[in-house]
Write a protein that holds these residues in place. Structure first.
Motif, PDB file in Angstrom:
ATOM      1  N   UNK A 416       0.709  -1.078  -0.119  1.00 25.95           N
ATOM      2  CA  UNK A 416       0.055  -0.127   0.015  1.00 25.95           C
ATOM      3  C   UNK A 416       0.814   1.188   0.142  1.00 25.95           C
ATOM      4  N   UNK A 417       2.068   1.063  -0.201  1.00 29.95           N
ATOM      5  CA  UNK A 417       2.874   2.428   0.017  1.00 29.95           C
ATOM      6  C   UNK A 417       3.832   2.521  -1.140  1.00 29.95           C
ATOM      7  N   UNK A 418       4.642   1.626  -1.577  1.00 26.56           N
ATOM      8  CA  UNK A 418       5.663   1.714  -2.708  1.00 26.56           C
ATOM      9  C   UNK A 418       6.045   0.783  -3.447  1.00 26.56           C
ATOM     10  N   UNK A 419       6.924   0.897  -4.514  1.00 28.37           N
ATOM     11  CA  UNK A 419       7.530  -0.233  -5.278  1.00 28.37           C
ATOM     12  C   UNK A 419       6.202  -0.852  -5.931  1.00 28.37           C
ATOM     13  N   UNK A 428      -6.844   0.799   4.937  1.00 31.73           N
ATOM     14  CA  UNK A 428      -8.152   0.011   5.365  1.00 31.73           C
ATOM     15  C   UNK A 428      -8.008  -1.582   5.407  1.00 31.73           C
ATOM     16  N   UNK A 429      -7.138  -2.155   4.955  1.00 25.56           N
ATOM     17  CA  UNK A 429      -6.658  -3.559   5.211  1.00 25.56           C
ATOM     18  C   UNK A 429      -5.942  -3.729   6.196  1.00 25.56           C
ATOM     19  N   UNK A 430      -6.046  -5.199   6.858  1.00 23.37           N
ATOM     20  CA  UNK A 430      -4.990  -5.375   7.742  1.00 23.37           C
ATOM     21  C   UNK A 430      -3.512  -5.709   7.546  1.00 23.37           C
ATOM     22  N   UNK A 431      -3.550  -5.712   6.350  1.00 20.24           N
ATOM     23  CA  UNK A 431      -1.965  -5.833   5.671  1.00 20.24           C
ATOM     24  C   UNK A 431      -1.368  -4.411   5.371  1.00 20.24           C
ATOM     25  N   UNK A 432      -2.097  -3.264   5.269  1.00 18.66           N
ATOM     26  CA  UNK A 432      -1.506  -1.953   5.034  1.00 18.66           C
ATOM     27  C   UNK A 432      -0.166  -1.788   5.797  1.00 18.66           C
ATOM     28  N   UNK A 433       0.869  -1.431   5.079  1.00 21.31           N
ATOM     29  CA  UNK A 433       2.103  -1.176   5.528  1.00 21.31           C
ATOM     30  C   UNK A 433       2.927  -2.159   6.287  1.00 21.31           C
ATOM     31  N   UNK A 484      -3.446 -11.013   4.305  1.00 21.43           N
ATOM     32  CA  UNK A 484      -4.475  -9.956   5.272  1.00 21.43           C
ATOM     33  C   UNK A 484      -4.786 -11.142   6.357  1.00 21.43           C
ATOM     34  N   UNK A 485      -4.604 -12.347   6.160  1.00 27.35           N
ATOM     35  CA  UNK A 485      -5.164 -13.397   7.138  1.00 27.35           C
ATOM     36  C   UNK A 485      -3.931 -13.728   8.240  1.00 27.35           C
TER      37      UNK A 485
END
Length: 492
Positions: A416-419, A428-433, A484-485
């Protein structure tokens, strides 16, 4: 005294009950995770696709989930994880990539009497600004005339300009560069077209500007009847005649590779010498033929007469960042060669030297390199075959070494940030960053390998490799759902 003993026993019992409860909760979370991933494999994996997964809890020191973890798959660009860890494990890797100017002659007044050697160090990030800086090293010494040969030294690497198994019909794509230890702008030409008056040929600007290539402009401005814009070169003949065809409706930039990046470097180098006011006695005029005849290739004799005049350096971390965040193939091959140089101590290396260093590291972490197929450093080759188990073993090794993990983790794309993860697992997802991982994809192949942090603060190394997935979108969605899980795991 009895009261103190009773209190201590109560405290021990409470601690045991708490630990037992926490352990039971963790076991329940792991079981729930396994059930969730099983469901994703059954219902979310693209039709006809196969998958292999390996997920390891680095904090707890235990395997969280495996599914066909030893299954061999084509890694695509997750091969760059193997290359990065191999290179970072070599002593001396922190040394920068260098391009240098040397001579065995002498400076008399404003004239260099003797040959000028341009020595390549496989710097994949050297651009025109860097080239001008390199030439500036000559002018700072007062050199205004070159009375001798101009020699490109590309001896660091063999003459194989493509990796094993690279596809011949991917040229002139920029993602498939022509490899050389002398590179400028990654061997890529950028062509910018701007529309003129309706029906007239579009205006063309090229970078780098040079006589090394020719432009055949048959475009038409704002003329839909001219058809779609096509930018190509005569790559079947290994030529550098760039043809421009079709309609130019608005400003547009296209990029393509040029044949023989070592010659491209030397050709532009001679032209930039002239632009800097340095006269080359071997250049009769500014025509393409005259420029081409002014340079040659050879190896600098390393003896007491050799003197370095100038050099340009690119930090290793810069090369690594572009290699992993942007999935740059040239940077990966440069890093593989660097690993070969450091592992062997040889001046001249091939891709095999870097791959031998990778095999040595595989043995070091307790696996058998003969169980895998290693063909290149970037994953373009269809001959590469790895397993999720191997990728996670390499990630575990890197995690155990701060000197490897720190630069590796910094260079990996962030969800959610780069590359290449900039638009995946976003806000908004559990995996953000929380996911730092390398993507890998080409037709039918999609993979993801790296690190993530769970909700409870555990570090996890993982590899997800999907094969025969014609829908890359669905394959990526499956990988994102797995991540995300994992990031949602609550145990501490």
């Amino acid at each position: 005294m009895k009261r103190i003993i009773l209190q201590a026993c109560c405290l021990l019992l409470f601690s045991w009950l708490f630990a037992h409860r926490a352990s039971a909760q963790q076991a329940d979370s792991v079981a729930t995770l396994a059930s969730r991933i099983d469901s994703l494999l059954k219902y979310e994996l693209p039709a006809g696709a196969h998958a292999g997964l390996c997920i390891y809890d680095l904090t707890a020191g235990r395997m969280l989930y495996e599914y066909q973890a030893d299954k061999l798959s084509r890694p695509a660009s997750t091969m760059k994880v193997m290359t990065a860890i191999t290179a970072l494990s070599q002593q001396g890797i922190d040394e920068p990539f260098r391009t240098e100017l040397w001579t065995r002659g002498r400076i008399v007044g404003d004239t260099l009497k003797g040959d000028l050697y341009v020595v390549g160090g496989f710097d994949p990030e050297l651009d025109e600004t860097d080239l001008k800086e390199l030439i500036g090293g000559l002018t700072k010494r007062g050199i205004r005339v070159l009375d001798g040969r101009i020699v490109g030294d590309v001896s660091m690497k063999d003459s194989l300009y493509w990796g094993t198994g690279w596809l011949w019909d991917d040229t002139p794509s920029t993602f498939q560069p022509y490899l050389s230890s002398l590179m400028l702008n990654k061997g890529v030409l950028q062509v910018t077209l701007r529309p003129a008056e309706r029906g007239l040929a579009a205006r063309v600007e090229c970078s780098p500007a040079s006589t090394y290539y020719t432009i055949d402009n048959r475009t038409r401005s704002r003329t839909s009847a001219a058809g779609p814009l096509r930018v190509d070169r005569n790559w079947l003949e290994n030529g550098n005649c760039v043809s421009l065809r079709g309609n130019v409706q608005s400003a547009v930039t296209r990029s393509l590779n040029l044949f023989d990046s070592g010659r491209m470097f030397m050709h532009v180098f001679v032209e930039r010498l002239q632009e800097a006011g340095i006269r080359c006695m071997s250049v009769a005029d500014s025509t393409r033929e005259s420029i081409a005849s002014a340079y040659s290739f050879g190896e600098l004799p390393h003896d007491s007469l050799a003197v370095r005049l100038a050099r340009h350096e690119t930090p290793m971390q810069t090369v690594l960042n572009v290699m992993l965040k942007e999935s740059d193939n040239l940077n990966a091959e440069a890093m593989l060669c660097r690993a070969g140089v450091l592992a062997t101590g040889k001046k001249r290396v091939s891709a095999d030297d870097g791959l031998d260093a990778m095999r040595a590291l595989i043995r070091k972490i307790g696996l058998n390199p003969s169980h895998y197929r290693l063909a290149d450093g970037c994953g373009l080759s269809h001959y590469d075959y790895l397993s999720p188990e191997l990728l996670v073993a390499m990630l575990r090794y890197a995690y155990s070494r701060t000197d490897i993990f720190a630069p590796l983790y910094k260079a990996l794309p962030v969800s959610g940030m780069d590359g290449t993860l900039k638009y995946r697992m976003g806000y908004g997802t559990p995996a953000f960053r929380q996911v730092h991982a390398k993507t890998g994809s080409y037709t039918g192949i999609n993979a993801l390998a790296g690190y993530l942090k769970t909700k409870g603060g555990h570090w996890v190394a993982f590899a997800i490799m999907t094969q025969n997935a014609l829908s890359a979108r669905q394959a990526r969605a499956f990988q994102d759902a797995v991540c995300e899980s994992l990031c949602s795991l609550p145990f501490e």
